[in-house]
Design a protein around this motif. Sequence first.
Motif, PDB file in Angstrom:
ATOM      1  N   GLU A   1       0.810  -1.219   0.000  1.00 49.32           N
ATOM      2  CA  GLU A   1       0.000   0.000   0.000  1.00 49.32           C
ATOM      3  C   GLU A   1       0.839   1.262   0.000  1.00 49.32           C
ATOM      4  N   VAL A   2       2.143   1.117   0.025  1.00 50.37           N
ATOM      5  CA  VAL A   2       3.055   2.254   0.109  1.00 50.37           C
ATOM      6  C   VAL A   2       3.654   2.533  -1.260  1.00 50.37           C
ATOM      7  N   ASP A   3       3.584   3.789  -1.684  1.00 49.92           N
ATOM      8  CA  ASP A   3       4.124   4.176  -2.983  1.00 49.92           C
ATOM      9  C   ASP A   3       5.374   5.037  -2.854  1.00 49.92           C
ATOM     10  N   LEU A   4       5.539   5.669  -1.715  1.00 45.45           N
ATOM     11  CA  LEU A   4       6.679   6.570  -1.533  1.00 45.45           C
ATOM     12  C   LEU A   4       7.015   6.670  -0.058  1.00 45.45           C
ATOM     13  N   MET A   5       8.301   6.593   0.255  1.00 48.01           N
ATOM     14  CA  MET A   5       8.779   6.797   1.624  1.00 48.01           C
ATOM     15  C   MET A   5       9.913   7.814   1.593  1.00 48.01           C
ATOM     16  N   LEU A   6       9.816   8.779   2.480  1.00 44.87           N
ATOM     17  CA  LEU A   6      10.877   9.762   2.638  1.00 44.87           C
ATOM     18  C   LEU A   6      11.451   9.631   4.041  1.00 44.87           C
ATOM     19  N   VAL A   7      12.756   9.549   4.130  1.00 45.23           N
ATOM     20  CA  VAL A   7      13.436   9.560   5.424  1.00 45.23           C
ATOM     21  C   VAL A   7      14.269  10.824   5.489  1.00 45.23           C
ATOM     22  N   ASN A   8      13.933  11.680   6.430  1.00 50.07           N
ATOM     23  CA  ASN A   8      14.596  12.984   6.546  1.00 50.07           C
ATOM     24  C   ASN A   8      14.527  13.753   5.231  1.00 50.07           C
ATOM     25  N   GLY A   9      13.380  13.589   4.548  1.00 47.62           N
ATOM     26  CA  GLY A   9      13.142  14.342   3.312  1.00 47.62           C
ATOM     27  C   GLY A   9      13.683  13.714   2.050  1.00 47.62           C
ATOM     28  N   GLU A  10      14.349  12.573   2.140  1.00 43.14           N
ATOM     29  CA  GLU A  10      14.927  11.928   0.967  1.00 43.14           C
ATOM     30  C   GLU A  10      14.232  10.597   0.694  1.00 43.14           C
ATOM     31  N   PRO A  11      13.943  10.284  -0.589  1.00 48.15           N
ATOM     32  CA  PRO A  11      13.286   9.008  -0.905  1.00 48.15           C
ATOM     33  C   PRO A  11      14.204   7.823  -0.615  1.00 48.15           C
ATOM     34  N   VAL A  12      13.622   6.757  -0.075  1.00 49.73           N
ATOM     35  CA  VAL A  12      14.367   5.534   0.222  1.00 49.73           C
ATOM     36  C   VAL A  12      13.553   4.343  -0.260  1.00 49.73           C
ATOM     37  N   ASP A  13      14.207   3.169  -0.338  1.00 48.98           N
ATOM     38  CA  ASP A  13      13.469   1.954  -0.663  1.00 48.98           C
ATOM     39  C   ASP A  13      13.250   1.135   0.601  1.00 48.98           C
ATOM     40  N   PHE A  14      12.615  -0.017   0.453  1.00 52.65           N
ATOM     41  CA  PHE A  14      12.238  -0.813   1.609  1.00 52.65           C
ATOM     42  C   PHE A  14      13.436  -1.356   2.382  1.00 52.65           C
ATOM     43  N   SER A  15      14.574  -1.448   1.738  1.00 46.73           N
ATOM     44  CA  SER A  15      15.746  -2.031   2.399  1.00 46.73           C
ATOM     45  C   SER A  15      16.486  -1.035   3.287  1.00 46.73           C
ATOM     46  N   TYR A  16      16.066   0.219   3.286  1.00 47.84           N
ATOM     47  CA  TYR A  16      16.759   1.236   4.088  1.00 47.84           C
ATOM     48  C   TYR A  16      16.771   0.835   5.565  1.00 47.84           C
TER      49      TYR A  16
ATOM     50  N   VAL B   1      -1.842  -8.910  -6.418  1.00 48.69           N
ATOM     51  CA  VAL B   1      -2.825  -9.541  -5.536  1.00 48.69           C
ATOM     52  C   VAL B   1      -3.905  -8.529  -5.152  1.00 48.69           C
ATOM     53  N   LEU B   2      -5.163  -8.901  -5.354  1.00 46.65           N
ATOM     54  CA  LEU B   2      -6.299  -8.090  -4.925  1.00 46.65           C
ATOM     55  C   LEU B   2      -6.957  -8.794  -3.750  1.00 46.65           C
ATOM     56  N   THR B   3      -7.117  -8.093  -2.637  1.00 48.90           N
ATOM     57  CA  THR B   3      -7.620  -8.736  -1.435  1.00 48.90           C
ATOM     58  C   THR B   3      -8.140  -7.697  -0.449  1.00 48.90           C
ATOM     59  N   ARG B   4      -8.936  -8.182   0.513  1.00 49.60           N
ATOM     60  CA  ARG B   4      -9.309  -7.373   1.667  1.00 49.60           C
ATOM     61  C   ARG B   4      -8.699  -7.971   2.935  1.00 49.60           C
ATOM     62  N   ASP B   5      -7.686  -8.788   2.748  1.00 49.16           N
ATOM     63  CA  ASP B   5      -7.001  -9.469   3.846  1.00 49.16           C
ATOM     64  C   ASP B   5      -5.623  -8.850   4.052  1.00 49.16           C
ATOM     65  N   ARG B   6      -5.470  -8.076   5.113  1.00 53.31           N
ATOM     66  CA  ARG B   6      -4.195  -7.404   5.372  1.00 53.31           C
ATOM     67  C   ARG B   6      -3.069  -8.399   5.635  1.00 53.31           C
ATOM     68  N   ASP B   7      -3.371  -9.509   6.293  1.00 51.48           N
ATOM     69  CA  ASP B   7      -2.351 -10.524   6.552  1.00 51.48           C
ATOM     70  C   ASP B   7      -1.706 -11.015   5.261  1.00 51.48           C
TER      71      ASP B   7
ATOM     72  N   VAL C   1       5.026  -9.036  -3.954  1.00 50.41           N
ATOM     73  CA  VAL C   1       5.689  -7.775  -4.304  1.00 50.41           C
ATOM     74  C   VAL C   1       4.655  -6.699  -4.610  1.00 50.41           C
ATOM     75  N   ARG C   2       3.622  -7.062  -5.367  1.00 51.12           N
ATOM     76  CA  ARG C   2       2.579  -6.108  -5.751  1.00 51.12           C
ATOM     77  C   ARG C   2       1.219  -6.607  -5.267  1.00 51.12           C
ATOM     78  N   GLY C   3       0.452  -5.677  -4.766  1.00 50.80           N
ATOM     79  CA  GLY C   3      -0.880  -6.032  -4.306  1.00 50.80           C
ATOM     80  C   GLY C   3      -1.678  -4.781  -4.018  1.00 50.80           C
ATOM     81  N   ALA C   4      -2.947  -4.987  -3.685  1.00 47.52           N
ATOM     82  CA  ALA C   4      -3.809  -3.858  -3.350  1.00 47.52           C
ATOM     83  C   ALA C   4      -4.847  -4.314  -2.346  1.00 47.52           C
ATOM     84  N   TYR C   5      -4.949  -3.576  -1.267  1.00 50.43           N
ATOM     85  CA  TYR C   5      -6.036  -3.788  -0.317  1.00 50.43           C
ATOM     86  C   TYR C   5      -7.254  -3.059  -0.875  1.00 50.43           C
ATOM     87  N   VAL C   6      -8.329  -3.799  -1.118  1.00 51.48           N
ATOM     88  CA  VAL C   6      -9.540  -3.215  -1.707  1.00 51.48           C
ATOM     89  C   VAL C   6     -10.410  -2.697  -0.569  1.00 51.48           C
TER      90      VAL C   6
END
Length: 301
Positions: A96-111, A188-194, A202-207
């Motif tokens: 559900e996350v499209d963008l993350m900024l750490v201290n104003g700078e974009p990072v990826d999930f491995s940060y 993946v399309l789902t209403r199951d957060r787990d 890798v890709r999905g959407a909570y409906v």
Amino acid sequence: MHVGEFPGITALRRRHNGRGQAYGIAAAARCRTGTCLTRILQLSNRCIVASAEFRFYAELNFFLAPACRQRPCIRAFPRDATVKHMIEALGVPHTEVDLMLVNGEPVDFSYRLADGDQVSVYPCFGGVDIAPLAKLREPEGEAPRFIADAHLGQLAKHLRMLGFDVLYRNDYGDSEVAAIAADENRIVLTRDRDLLIRKDIVRGAYVHAIDGDEQVIEVIRRFRLAASARALTRCLNCNGMLRTVEKSAVADRVPHHSRHHYQHFYECDACAQVYWEGSHAARMRERVARMLNGAAGDAAP
């Protein structure tokens, strides 16, 4: 900030075995019913070394505990914790996350988080291209493919009506959905957060929507599908492609009335289901138009 100021951390210090050593515990995100969502991080007195401030925006607040919604929240984290681990520990699936900024700078999930980091987490942007900033996953292809979990049969059928490739079975288990999504690069399309927190997805959407048409509109907007719709080109039953066939080739599988009143027939190349241009087709086209118009109107920025 002192470790004892964080909920749950003080309790750690009281739990000891016979030799006076602290037990580790699992940080768990909890849903509104209070049931455990997932065990994310193994914590102990010795590994809690720092804290960071997290701020989630827009619909991501839906997944958070009330105390963290619409405001910054400070959380402790163990040594070498990644930002992905922490956002999921707080209840937000990484899909559900499209963008993350750490201290104003974009990072990826491995940060890997550092003490005092300020983390801003944004949802998927339906109408704004943030590709130059977002570094979380590879760009999607021109024709995204989906897999819907066992509870979204109507959504799967409606998306097939629009011409999109959507796998669905009403007996899919979570492990099977995750494996197919990984093997075939499906969303993946789902209403199951787990389900969405599984690391192999890798890709999905909570409906979020409950209504069938609203679910379709939500998916169209999120993945910008309107221009890719090819209505009535897929089998609603099995997801196969439809091909034009001569009436004579399917005459024995078509009701007498339809055989005499309609001229255009189609057959699924996977399950051999026969379709024809009857009054039901006109109603389906009207419904398709309503869904596409609904997706175009009042689109999220």
